[in-house]
Design a protein around this motif. Structure first.
Motif, short mmCIF file in Angstrom:
data_model
loop_
_atom_site.label_atom_id
_atom_site.label_comp_id
_atom_site.label_asym_id
_atom_site.label_seq_id
_atom_site.Cartn_x
_atom_site.Cartn_y
_atom_site.Cartn_z
N UNK A 316 0.83 -1.20 0.00
CA UNK A 316 0.00 0.00 0.00
C UNK A 316 0.86 1.25 0.00
N UNK A 317 0.51 2.19 -0.85
CA UNK A 317 1.15 3.51 -0.84
C UNK A 317 0.07 4.56 -1.06
N UNK A 318 0.10 5.66 -0.31
CA UNK A 318 -0.89 6.72 -0.54
C UNK A 318 -0.64 7.41 -1.87
N UNK A 319 -1.71 7.58 -2.66
CA UNK A 319 -1.58 8.12 -4.01
C UNK A 319 -2.43 9.36 -4.25
N UNK A 320 -3.37 9.64 -3.37
CA UNK A 320 -4.34 10.72 -3.60
C UNK A 320 -3.70 12.10 -3.39
#
Length: 343
Positions: A316-320
């Motif tokens: 998981x990586x934050x993309x927003x």
């Protein structure tokens, strides 16, 4: 056969956003959502025609047990503070034909805030901690903080009942969540919208004391991605690569802010749009803050610092978009609500 996912909080901020993303990514999943009323059911069906709904709440254990017993995975997103509801869902998952299902329960990093002297009102004076908790190396400390901490009683119920009934559980623990939700009912929640509301209500901006408290943040779309990732892992053999049970605790953060950083940005947006007359920011006391919002000390006057190592290890990586880039759209909603009397 398509997997069946039972979801509480489907009409909520995170729940609605998660279901919207889940349907787009996995249109074959059978989704059953818990709703409180026929009107909520109508709104959910109008947006997602193939989603099934059942009427109930976390206070209807028979409904929870029945629906969880039919599901491969249950996502509990209706409340972080309803131990009896969480226990009923786990009981249902333990009765699933063919073997137990999996529970993913949403808590929050408020669990790092000690509320022992004033339960529900805010952090305990003199017990503010600047510690940064890591969900891998500090997991046993986090899950041992106990019932004096916000969300602690429910977290403990999830862990203890899951262990007792041999149901794999994961607790996902997001911090300040921002961004416009994508569900059909509630698209607003969290500290930034409530700050915009409180500033307009007061007529002038503020920080609680000097605003030096730290809080992590994450976009609601990135929370949805994390919940979907855990759901996908749960559907794999033996729960996939995810960790379940006593160490199945997942922070979900994209970074951290302080209120003396965030408040001026919100203030400037509100001023530029004509919602307030000055960009000056007052330093107000805890008592003044509580008069503006009952959760003011938790929202804007406490520290909750976490690091999401466990989710990142799963990919998981934050993309927003970041919270600064979202501030205009967040405050637009708050200005419109305030002009309509807060509705």
């Amino acid at each position: 056969m398509s997997p069946q996912i039972f979801i509480t909080g489907i009409s909520g901020y995170v729940g609605g956003t998660t279901v919207d993303a889940l349907i787009k990514k996995h249109p074959d999943y059978k989704i059953v959502g818990l709703v409180r009323s026929e009107e909520s059911a109508r709104l959910v069906k109008a947006r997602w025609s193939h989603v099934e709904t059942v009427i109930g709440s976390l206070d209807t254990p028979d409904v929870l047990i029945e629906q969880a017993s039919k599901s491969d995975v249950t996502l509990e997103m209706a409340s972080s503070d309803h131990p009896a509801g969480a226990e009923a869902l786990i009981k249902g998952l333990s009765k699933r034909l063919g073997g137990h299902g999996y529970l993913i329960h949403m808590s929050g990093t408020g669990v790092l805030i000690d509320c022992s002297s004033t339960p529900g009102a805010g952090p305990t004076p003199g017990k503010t901690s600047y510690k940064i908790y890591n969900d891998v190396k500090d997991v046993m400390e986090i899950t041992s903080l106990g019932p004096n901490y916000l969300h602690g009683p429910c977290d403990l119920s999830v862990l203890n009942t899951g262990k007792e009934l041999k149901v794999p559980t994961a607790i996902i623990c997001p911090p300040l969540i921002y961004g416009i939700g994508k569900g059909p009912v509630n698209t607003r929640n969290g500290q930034l919208p409530f700050l915009g509301e409180a500033i307009q209500k007061r007529g002038k901006s503020f920080t609680v004391n000097d605003g030096k408290d730290y809080f992590d943040y994450v976009h609601v779309d990135d929370v949805a991605d994390a919940l979907i990732l855990l759901t996908e892992e749960a559907l794999k053999s033996n729960g996939g690569e995810a960790t379940w049970g006593p160490e199945g605790y997942y922070f979900c953060e994209a970074g951290e802010l302080t209120w003396d950083e965030a408040t001026p940005i919100a203030t400037n947006v509100l001023h530029r749009k004509g919602a307030i007359k000055t960009t000056n920011i007052d330093k107000i006391s805890a008592e003044e803050a509580l008069a503006l919002h009952p959760a003011a000390l938790i929202a804007w006057g406490s520290n909750a610092r976490s690091r999401a190592e466990r989710l990142r290890a799963l990919g998981w990586t934050p993309k927003a978009k970041g919270w600064k880039e979202c501030m205009d759209e967040i405050m637009d909603v708050e200005i419109e609500r305030f002009e309509k009397g807060g509705k």
